[in-house]
Design a protein around this motif. Sequence first.
Motif, PDB file in Angstrom:
ATOM      1  N   THR A  38       6.915   0.387  -4.188  1.00 59.40           N
ATOM      2  CA  THR A  38       8.081   1.350  -2.526  1.00 59.40           C
ATOM      3  C   THR A  38       7.196   2.119  -2.282  1.00 59.40           C
ATOM      4  O   THR A  38       7.877   2.139  -0.700  1.00 59.40           O
ATOM      5  CB  THR A  38       9.535   2.603  -3.772  1.00 59.40           C
ATOM      6  OG1 THR A  38       8.250   3.590  -3.784  1.00 59.40           O
ATOM      7  CG2 THR A  38      10.292   1.648  -4.346  1.00 59.40           C
ATOM      8  N   LEU A  39       6.226   2.364  -2.521  1.00 58.47           N
ATOM      9  CA  LEU A  39       5.240   3.043  -1.262  1.00 58.47           C
ATOM     10  C   LEU A  39       4.659   2.231  -0.411  1.00 58.47           C
ATOM     11  O   LEU A  39       5.058   2.073   0.912  1.00 58.47           O
ATOM     12  CB  LEU A  39       4.207   3.715  -1.863  1.00 58.47           C
ATOM     13  CG  LEU A  39       4.209   5.301  -2.773  1.00 58.47           C
ATOM     14  CD1 LEU A  39       3.396   5.695  -3.380  1.00 58.47           C
ATOM     15  CD2 LEU A  39       4.939   5.752  -1.308  1.00 58.47           C
ATOM     16  N   GLN A  86       0.792  10.298  -3.975  1.00 58.58           N
ATOM     17  CA  GLN A  86       1.375   9.110  -3.475  1.00 58.58           C
ATOM     18  C   GLN A  86       0.981   8.892  -1.283  1.00 58.58           C
ATOM     19  O   GLN A  86       0.816   8.383  -0.848  1.00 58.58           O
ATOM     20  CB  GLN A  86       3.732   9.333  -2.438  1.00 58.58           C
ATOM     21  CG  GLN A  86       3.536  10.980  -2.269  1.00 58.58           C
ATOM     22  CD  GLN A  86       4.964  10.909  -2.154  1.00 58.58           C
ATOM     23  OE1 GLN A  86       5.857  10.050  -1.591  1.00 58.58           O
ATOM     24  NE2 GLN A  86       5.095  11.928  -2.918  1.00 58.58           N
ATOM     25  N   GLU A 125       7.727   8.234  -7.498  1.00 59.03           N
ATOM     26  CA  GLU A 125       7.546   6.925  -6.251  1.00 59.03           C
ATOM     27  C   GLU A 125       7.265   5.776  -7.366  1.00 59.03           C
ATOM     28  O   GLU A 125       7.043   5.842  -8.615  1.00 59.03           O
ATOM     29  CB  GLU A 125       6.804   7.039  -5.659  1.00 59.03           C
ATOM     30  CG  GLU A 125       6.790   8.253  -3.907  1.00 59.03           C
ATOM     31  CD  GLU A 125       8.244   7.009  -3.798  1.00 59.03           C
ATOM     32  OE1 GLU A 125       8.096   6.110  -3.900  1.00 59.03           O
ATOM     33  OE2 GLU A 125       8.481   7.991  -2.583  1.00 59.03           O
TER      34      GLU A 125
END
Length: 346
Positions: free
Chosen positions: A280-281, A235, A276
Amino acid sequence: MDYPYVPVVRSASLAGYLDLAQSVGLDAHAMLRRAGLSPRSLEDPETPLSTVAVRALLEDSAQASGVEDFALRLASRRQLSNLGPISLVLKEEPTARAALDTLCRYLRLLNASLLTRIEEHDKLLVIREEILVAQTASTRQSMELAVGVMYRIVRELLGPQWKPVRVCFNHRPPRDASAHRAFFGTAVDFNSEFNGIVCNTADLLVPQQGANPEMARFARQYLDRALSGQHQSTQATVRQLIAALLPGGRCTSQQVAQHLGVDRRTIHRHLAKEGETFATLLQSVRSELVMRQVQDSDLPLAEVALLLGFAAPAAFSHWFRSTFGCSVTAWRTQEKAKARVRQGIP
């Protein structure tokens, strides 16, 4: 038990802070403790510090002292040797251009939240910098420190006669920019589309005279071992690539996968293991960057939209309202009102 990834920076990044803080009337130890840092952490330049805490320290110090160029004053105390073993390797590269590539390779060992890219445009070379922290707070001082230190590095490699073509910052100008112009010795553009330094490519291709190739060889071996032993989560890597790719247009998981040399499913699988998703990142990075742009700069919204990868201002406005519950204009008005309250202005 899994702990959240916290990017760190060497305490050498604060070299000279104690003296500078005292010179502008601050209680340096009190400021450090307020930011959650121990004064003893500055005794060893290799001590890892939270980049979030360092950012808060710099912003608070500038505000408390009323010194807008606080970070540049700190950068003026920086020397190539503050980089530790990396400095030995940089001095042995054949040119400053090669030294910049090497610096980018080992940058994660110095500051895990700083993203530096080198771009060439005809006869000009652009050193672009971005700071990634999972916060929407201002990074004005941290960015000026990063760009100021980069300027000092290149200047030490090329000699005091070197000057960049210009220096750029996303954020709005200070009340008086004379200190910035004096520090960089050239024009400084604020409310720019990027943070960084524009150089003449030819300047960076002048051959360097190395001093100690044997020491540099040992330093490189040490750095390579340190780099191979340092784990960066998927991430964190994807966040850096999203920030780098957004200004070029629409950023997709397919584009990120191509840059990493893997397929898209691999990216999604590794992110899922860390709890994740790519969506969303992407939302997180966009939200973080837009808050800084809206808070720290006066860029037209059409330009902000392009920097965040939106094809049209209308799409950006719709995204902002759905994300933050109000228009950009309303948000700016609210933030200005809050700032007046903090400063005791009726």
